[in-house]
Motif scaffolding. Structure first.
Motif, PDB file in Angstrom:
ATOM      1  N   LEU A 199      -7.497  10.492  -5.139  1.00  0.00           N
ATOM      2  CA  LEU A 199      -9.358  10.346  -5.094  1.00  0.00           C
ATOM      3  C   LEU A 199      -9.599  11.509  -4.898  1.00  0.00           C
ATOM      4  O   LEU A 199     -10.565  11.820  -5.785  1.00  0.00           O
ATOM      5  N   VAL A 200      -9.782  11.505  -3.143  1.00  0.00           N
ATOM      6  CA  VAL A 200     -11.170  12.275  -2.794  1.00  0.00           C
ATOM      7  C   VAL A 200      -9.441  14.349  -3.705  1.00  0.00           C
ATOM      8  O   VAL A 200     -10.939  14.757  -3.580  1.00  0.00           O
ATOM      9  N   HIS A 210     -10.729  -4.822   0.210  1.00  0.00           N
ATOM     10  CA  HIS A 210      -9.652  -4.365  -0.890  1.00  0.00           C
ATOM     11  C   HIS A 210      -8.475  -4.745   0.380  1.00  0.00           C
ATOM     12  O   HIS A 210      -8.063  -3.276   0.678  1.00  0.00           O
ATOM     13  N   PRO A 211      -7.927  -5.562   0.808  1.00  0.00           N
ATOM     14  CA  PRO A 211      -7.236  -5.069   1.496  1.00  0.00           C
ATOM     15  C   PRO A 211      -5.658  -4.423   1.232  1.00  0.00           C
ATOM     16  O   PRO A 211      -5.267  -4.128   2.133  1.00  0.00           O
ATOM     17  N   LEU A 212      -5.427  -4.534  -0.251  1.00  0.00           N
ATOM     18  CA  LEU A 212      -4.033  -3.624  -0.554  1.00  0.00           C
ATOM     19  C   LEU A 212      -4.318  -2.621  -0.608  1.00  0.00           C
ATOM     20  O   LEU A 212      -3.764  -1.810  -1.159  1.00  0.00           O
ATOM     21  N   LEU A 213      -4.800  -2.083  -0.825  1.00  0.00           N
ATOM     22  CA  LEU A 213      -5.731  -0.482  -1.229  1.00  0.00           C
ATOM     23  C   LEU A 213      -4.803   0.452  -0.873  1.00  0.00           C
ATOM     24  O   LEU A 213      -4.740   0.792   1.216  1.00  0.00           O
ATOM     25  N   ARG A 214      -4.224   1.308  -0.896  1.00  0.00           N
ATOM     26  CA  ARG A 214      -3.432   2.266   0.146  1.00  0.00           C
ATOM     27  C   ARG A 214      -4.569   3.892   0.083  1.00  0.00           C
ATOM     28  O   ARG A 214      -4.851   4.245  -0.563  1.00  0.00           O
ATOM     29  N   GLY A 215      -3.695   4.539   1.656  1.00  0.00           N
ATOM     30  CA  GLY A 215      -3.867   5.270   2.024  1.00  0.00           C
ATOM     31  C   GLY A 215      -3.960   6.477   0.745  1.00  0.00           C
ATOM     32  O   GLY A 215      -4.981   7.316   0.998  1.00  0.00           O
ATOM     33  N   GLU A 216      -2.758   6.237   0.499  1.00  0.00           N
ATOM     34  CA  GLU A 216      -2.546   7.276  -0.196  1.00  0.00           C
ATOM     35  C   GLU A 216      -3.364   7.388  -1.438  1.00  0.00           C
ATOM     36  O   GLU A 216      -3.520   8.432  -2.635  1.00  0.00           O
ATOM     37  N   THR A 217      -3.801   6.537  -2.133  1.00  0.00           N
ATOM     38  CA  THR A 217      -4.250   6.328  -3.350  1.00  0.00           C
ATOM     39  C   THR A 217      -5.848   6.857  -2.731  1.00  0.00           C
ATOM     40  O   THR A 217      -6.814   7.414  -3.794  1.00  0.00           O
ATOM     41  N   PRO A 277      -3.016   4.083 -11.779  1.00  0.00           N
ATOM     42  CA  PRO A 277      -1.728   2.593 -12.658  1.00  0.00           C
ATOM     43  C   PRO A 277      -1.806   1.118 -11.711  1.00  0.00           C
ATOM     44  O   PRO A 277      -1.668   0.095 -12.774  1.00  0.00           O
ATOM     45  N   ASP A 278      -1.872   1.232 -10.340  1.00  0.00           N
ATOM     46  CA  ASP A 278      -1.853  -0.085  -9.713  1.00  0.00           C
ATOM     47  C   ASP A 278      -2.690  -0.570  -9.669  1.00  0.00           C
ATOM     48  O   ASP A 278      -3.202  -0.654  -8.294  1.00  0.00           O
ATOM     49  N   TRP A 279      -3.020  -0.857 -10.805  1.00  0.00           N
ATOM     50  CA  TRP A 279      -4.332  -2.244 -10.627  1.00  0.00           C
ATOM     51  C   TRP A 279      -3.971  -3.515  -9.471  1.00  0.00           C
ATOM     52  O   TRP A 279      -5.134  -3.966  -8.873  1.00  0.00           O
ATOM     53  N   VAL A 280      -2.711  -3.373  -8.967  1.00  0.00           N
ATOM     54  CA  VAL A 280      -2.232  -4.452  -7.988  1.00  0.00           C
ATOM     55  C   VAL A 280      -3.077  -4.597  -6.789  1.00  0.00           C
ATOM     56  O   VAL A 280      -4.077  -5.062  -5.811  1.00  0.00           O
ATOM     57  N   GLU A 281      -2.586  -3.166  -6.265  1.00  0.00           N
ATOM     58  CA  GLU A 281      -3.200  -2.796  -5.107  1.00  0.00           C
ATOM     59  C   GLU A 281      -4.610  -2.728  -5.096  1.00  0.00           C
ATOM     60  O   GLU A 281      -5.589  -2.843  -4.215  1.00  0.00           O
ATOM     61  N   THR A 282      -5.565  -2.732  -6.332  1.00  0.00           N
ATOM     62  CA  THR A 282      -6.764  -2.600  -6.118  1.00  0.00           C
ATOM     63  C   THR A 282      -8.015  -3.534  -5.904  1.00  0.00           C
ATOM     64  O   THR A 282      -8.814  -3.587  -6.166  1.00  0.00           O
ATOM     65  N   GLN A 283      -7.161  -5.339  -6.297  1.00  0.00           N
ATOM     66  CA  GLN A 283      -8.077  -6.113  -6.740  1.00  0.00           C
ATOM     67  C   GLN A 283      -8.884  -6.347  -5.077  1.00  0.00           C
ATOM     68  O   GLN A 283      -7.862  -5.790  -3.728  1.00  0.00           O
TER      69      GLN A 283
END
Ligand code: UD1
Ligand code: CA
Length: 485
Positions: free
Chosen positions: A121-122, A110-117, A225-231
């Protein structure tokens, strides 16, 4: 509330990645100047975990080597047989021992996932006091993903894999992204109770959710809400899509910071590239690695720059530059190739069809046309005539040439290293310079010209050249210059 430091982040990267149809491990495919795994590790690194564990299996030699080179803090753990995501995490806990505190698990694809997201989660996990918190999103097309099941009260109850889901469950659009925060103290025991009773015959990490719920613990979700970064990326089509999306994100950040990008559709910028406001990037340009653009620098069209620093107000047009340093107000191209160790000082020029390697060019010095400069030092205010070569290689060793300040090298010179040309010296066009030229001298190193009169008419009688020569001779005999023009 800020999240605490996780005890560990576990990155799952042992899978086969069959759909990539590649001899390269799936997680090592590149986008934006980093491997997929590199992006995941960068995001994980933002959590500053006490341990960063990467589960490796398929093509593990490649992955382990990559980690050693790019992420030495990451500890590889070998999963001999890919028994599923639950089996992968169980293998880690068996090898590194029990982990207490928050344990984050993420898929490696999942290369698009940002550290902030991940950090959010944590934070959700700790704020809600959950035993497990799943990162979820609502996908326009949820095919293939695990679906999030919620009870009447809205609480997460379980995750059902696509293959195991019935039609009603498949209609759920909220999906499991593949990132989780667990209470490490509860994880190990829950994993021991995961079965292989499912469509894939694998130990699913996702089953831990229902197991912990059954024990009376809280399970939660952080719905982004940002499904794009979770692909996720499973094949090269998705890889290309992810690359485009990552690039859009990078370009947008640069534009918001004041960089002009004339044509985002044909501009590719790696994640580590930096640029100052008023830099301009023209169409068809790729900026790689640690490239930096200074204020007002103009790059493109058609440039590929790797690990290259471009100074303020410099211009680079149709050039390929690798490991070069281009000074302020310097000018490069069109059609130039600057190789590692090239350093152009302020206002220096590497012009058209010019190649340089391991070469220093002083302030205001110009190498305008058709020239190779290898292993050389050129002072300030020099001009190197068109079509010259700094001959640096004798077939065995490379040698250096040194040119002083305000030197003018004539056109079509061969500067045969090792050689030194002193300050203010000149060399004649067509010279082959094999020995040092003292300061202020004019070096002429070519055969003296000799004209063999009447040669064409004698040797090439009947040709158009001989005819022209005859006419010129006769015109000259009738009285030179008359009737000309
Ligand atoms: C998994 C999730 C699914 C989720 C999806 C998101 C499970 C059972 N399902 O499904 O709910 O929606 O991710 O993309 O977890 N891996 C190992 N060892 C193994 C098996 C897998 O390290 O034995 C790694 C893979 O390399 C990959 C990750 O785990 O990075 C996920 O595995 P994959 O087979 O792609 O799971 P999905 O079917 O996509
Ligand atoms: Ca996957």
């Amino acid at each position: 509330m800020s999240a605490s430091r996780p005890a560990a982040v576990i990155v799952l990267a042992a899978g086969e990645g069959t759909r990539m149809k590649s001899r390269t491990s799936k997680v090592l495919h590149e986008l934006g100047g980093r491997s997929m795994l590199g992006h995941v590790l960068a995001a994980a690194g933002e959590l500053d975990p006490e341990r960063l564990v990467v589960v490796v299996g398929h093509r593990r030699e490649q992955v382990v080597e990559h980690l050693a080179g790019h992420a030495p803090a990451a500890e590889p753990v070998v999963q001999e047989r890919q028994g599923g995501t639950g089996h992968a995490v169980r293998t880690v806990l068996e090898q590194v021992g029990p982990l207490s505190g928050t344990v984050v698990v993420t898929n490696g694809d999942h290369p698009l996932l940002r550290g902030e997201t991940l950090a959010r989660l944590v934070r959700t996990h700790e704020d809600e006091g959950n035993a497990v918190t799943v990162l979820t999103t609502e996908m326009p097309d949820a095919t293939g993903y695990g679906r999030i099941m919620r009870g009447a009260d809205g609480a997460v109850t379980s995750i059902i894999e696509h293959k195991d889901a019935d039609d009603a469950q498949r209609a759920v659009r909220e999906i499991n992204v593949g990132m989780y925060a667990f209470d490490g103290a509860l994880l190990g025991d829950a994993l021991k109770r995961v079965t292989t009773d499912n469509a894939n015959g694998e130990e699913y990490l996702t089953d831990v959710v229902a197991i912990l719920r059954g024990d009376g613990h809280r399970a939660g979700a952080f719905l982004t809400p940002d499904w794009v970064e979770t692909q996720g990326v499973n094949d090269k089509v998705q890889l290309a899509q992810a690359r485009r999306q990552l690039n859009d994100r990078v370009l947008e950040a640069h534009m918001r910071a004041g960089v002009t990008i004339v044509d985002p559709a044909t501009t590719w910028i790696d994640v580590q590239v930096t640029a100052e406001p008023d830099a301009v990037v023209r169409p068809g340009t790729q900026l790689h690695g640690a490239t930096h653009l200074g204020e007002g620098a103009e790059v493109g069209p058609g440039c590929t720059l790797t690990d290259t620093r471009v100074g303020a107000d410099a211009t680079v047009v149709n050039a390929v530059c690798v490991g070069a340093e281009i000074g302020p107000e310097a000018s490069v191209g069109p059609y130039a190739y600057l190789r590692p160790g090239t350093r152009l000082a302020r206002k220096a020029k590497a012009g058209t069809y010019v190649e340089m390697k391991n070469a220093e060019v002083g302030e205001g010095s110009k190498v305008p046309h058709l020239t190779y400069v290898g292993d050389a030092e050129i002072g300030e205010g020099c001009n190197i005539g068109a079509s010259s070569v700094f001959v640096n290689y004798d077939g065995v060793n490379k040698h250096r040439s040194v040119v002083g300040d305000h030197v003018k090298i004539g056109s079509d010179n061969m500067i045969v290293a090792p050689v030194e040309i002193g300050d203010g010296a000149y060399t004649a066009a067509g010279s082959v310079i094999v020995s040092d030229v003292p300061p202020g001298a004019m070096a002429v190193a070519r055969a003296r010209q000799r004209n063999i009169a009447g040669w064409t008419e004698r040797r090439l009688a009947g040709t158009k050249s001989a005819e022209a020569a005859r006419r010129a001779r006769e015109a000259g005999a009738d009285g030179a210059g008359e009737g000309a023009g």
